[in-house]
Design a protein around this motif. Structure first.
Motif, PDB file in Angstrom:
ATOM      1  N   LEU A 188      13.232  39.385   9.907  1.00 61.52           N
ATOM      2  CA  LEU A 188      13.515  39.183  11.334  1.00 61.52           C
ATOM      3  C   LEU A 188      13.421  37.702  11.691  1.00 61.52           C
ATOM      4  N   LEU A 189      12.408  37.013  11.179  1.00 62.87           N
ATOM      5  CA  LEU A 189      12.282  35.571  11.426  1.00 62.87           C
ATOM      6  C   LEU A 189      13.517  34.826  10.919  1.00 62.87           C
ATOM      7  N   GLU A 190      13.985  35.204   9.737  1.00 65.87           N
ATOM      8  CA  GLU A 190      15.183  34.560   9.185  1.00 65.87           C
ATOM      9  C   GLU A 190      16.398  34.829  10.067  1.00 65.87           C
ATOM     10  N   ALA A 191      16.505  36.060  10.568  1.00 66.85           N
ATOM     11  CA  ALA A 191      17.634  36.403  11.444  1.00 66.85           C
ATOM     12  C   ALA A 191      17.574  35.596  12.742  1.00 66.85           C
ATOM     13  N   VAL A 192      16.383  35.382  13.277  1.00 69.20           N
ATOM     14  CA  VAL A 192      16.232  34.553  14.478  1.00 69.20           C
ATOM     15  C   VAL A 192      16.679  33.124  14.176  1.00 69.20           C
TER      16      VAL A 192
ATOM     17  N   ALA B 193      20.793  28.832  14.490  1.00 69.30           N
ATOM     18  CA  ALA B 193      21.719  27.947  13.775  1.00 69.30           C
ATOM     19  C   ALA B 193      23.158  28.186  14.221  1.00 69.30           C
ATOM     20  N   ALA B 194      23.519  29.456  14.373  1.00 67.33           N
ATOM     21  CA  ALA B 194      24.886  29.777  14.811  1.00 67.33           C
ATOM     22  C   ALA B 194      25.126  29.275  16.231  1.00 67.33           C
ATOM     23  N   GLU B 195      24.175  29.531  17.109  1.00 62.66           N
ATOM     24  CA  GLU B 195      24.324  29.091  18.494  1.00 62.66           C
ATOM     25  C   GLU B 195      24.324  27.572  18.598  1.00 62.66           C
ATOM     26  N   GLY B 196      23.549  26.919  17.736  1.00 62.12           N
ATOM     27  CA  GLY B 196      23.448  25.464  17.753  1.00 62.12           C
ATOM     28  C   GLY B 196      24.561  24.746  17.015  1.00 62.12           C
TER      29      GLY B 196
ATOM     30  N   GLY C 142      21.039  17.380  17.151  1.00 62.06           N
ATOM     31  CA  GLY C 142      20.811  17.360  18.598  1.00 62.06           C
ATOM     32  C   GLY C 142      21.305  18.648  19.233  1.00 62.06           C
ATOM     33  N   ASP C 143      22.506  19.079  18.846  1.00 60.99           N
ATOM     34  CA  ASP C 143      23.058  20.342  19.364  1.00 60.99           C
ATOM     35  C   ASP C 143      22.221  21.532  18.916  1.00 60.99           C
ATOM     36  N   PHE C 144      21.836  21.519  17.647  1.00 58.90           N
ATOM     37  CA  PHE C 144      21.061  22.635  17.093  1.00 58.90           C
ATOM     38  C   PHE C 144      19.720  22.787  17.801  1.00 58.90           C
ATOM     39  N   TRP C 145      18.966  21.707  17.875  1.00 62.16           N
ATOM     40  CA  TRP C 145      17.645  21.802  18.500  1.00 62.16           C
ATOM     41  C   TRP C 145      17.754  22.143  19.975  1.00 62.16           C
ATOM     42  N   ALA C 146      18.859  21.776  20.622  1.00 56.39           N
ATOM     43  CA  ALA C 146      19.031  22.054  22.052  1.00 56.39           C
ATOM     44  C   ALA C 146      19.442  23.493  22.334  1.00 56.39           C
TER      45      ALA C 146
END
Length: 196
Positions: free
Chosen positions: A62-66, A71-74, A100-104
């Motif tokens: 589950l942690l990996e899926a999160v 990553a996909a959203e970022g 920057g995009d990923f962490w945001a």
């Protein structure tokens, strides 16, 4: 299309919808509480705990899926483009912007996930594996730079960590400011640090 094919297609769509609902429940729970309880996630997603195990196999799954969802959203799927950029400095700039995009993508969830990683061994392993990929990418990119310092990969990895963007964005854009506000300053810092 046969009725059997339709039912199998609908079943697969239902499974994917349930999976996405569980991942979203985990993200929200993590952001709200700073913890990841499978029972709480199952309740929030309105599924049985066994369904969470069926979908992800374990808490680690589950942690990996999160992490994958973040990553996909970022937009980390654009990293291959960064690595194939001909100009090595533009590639490094692209790496800084991509993170920057990923962490945001979900600042609060990421902040809580990384805090939990410091306290929980299982979460720590998942986050460390993800960080190791970023470190490897930084080494690959800096190896292309002409006359880069010996520690260039380590410097780029450190400067593209969440905590760096988070702290700098807080200074530049306020406590809830967009993490991407840190990208221009970090790009200048990276270029200065990695230049011969």
């Amino acid at each position: 299309m046969s009725p059997r094919s339709y039912r199998m297609g609908q079943r697969q769509a239902d499974v994917e919808e349930t999976r996405a609902r569980i991942v979203e429940a985990a993200r929200v729970h993590l952001a709200e509480t700073g913890a990841l309880s499978l029972d709480a996630v199952a309740r929030r997603a309105d599924v049985a705990r066994a369904t969470v195990y069926y979908q992800f196999g374990s808490r680690t799954g589950l942690l990996e899926a999160v992490c994958d969802a973040l990553a996909a959203e970022g937009g980390l799927d654009r990293l291959p483009e960064v690595f194939t950029t001909a100009d090595p400095w533009q590639a490094v700039d692209g790496f800084v912007a991509a993170f920057g995009d990923f962490w945001a993508a979900d600042r609060l969830c990421t902040r809580r996930l990384r805090a939990l990683a410091a306290l929980d061994e299982e979460t720590g392993r998942v986050v460390a594996e993800r960080d190791a990929r970023r470190h490897q990418g930084a080494r690959v990119l800096t190896a292309r730079l002409p006359d880069a310092p010996e520690d260039a990969g380590a410097l780029l990895a450190a400067l593209t960590g969440f905590e760096t963007y988070d702290a700098l964005a807080r200074e530049l854009a306020g406590p809830d400011g967009d993490l991407r506000a840190a990208v221009p300053a970090l790009t200048r810092t990276v270029r200065a640090a990695l230049s011969p």
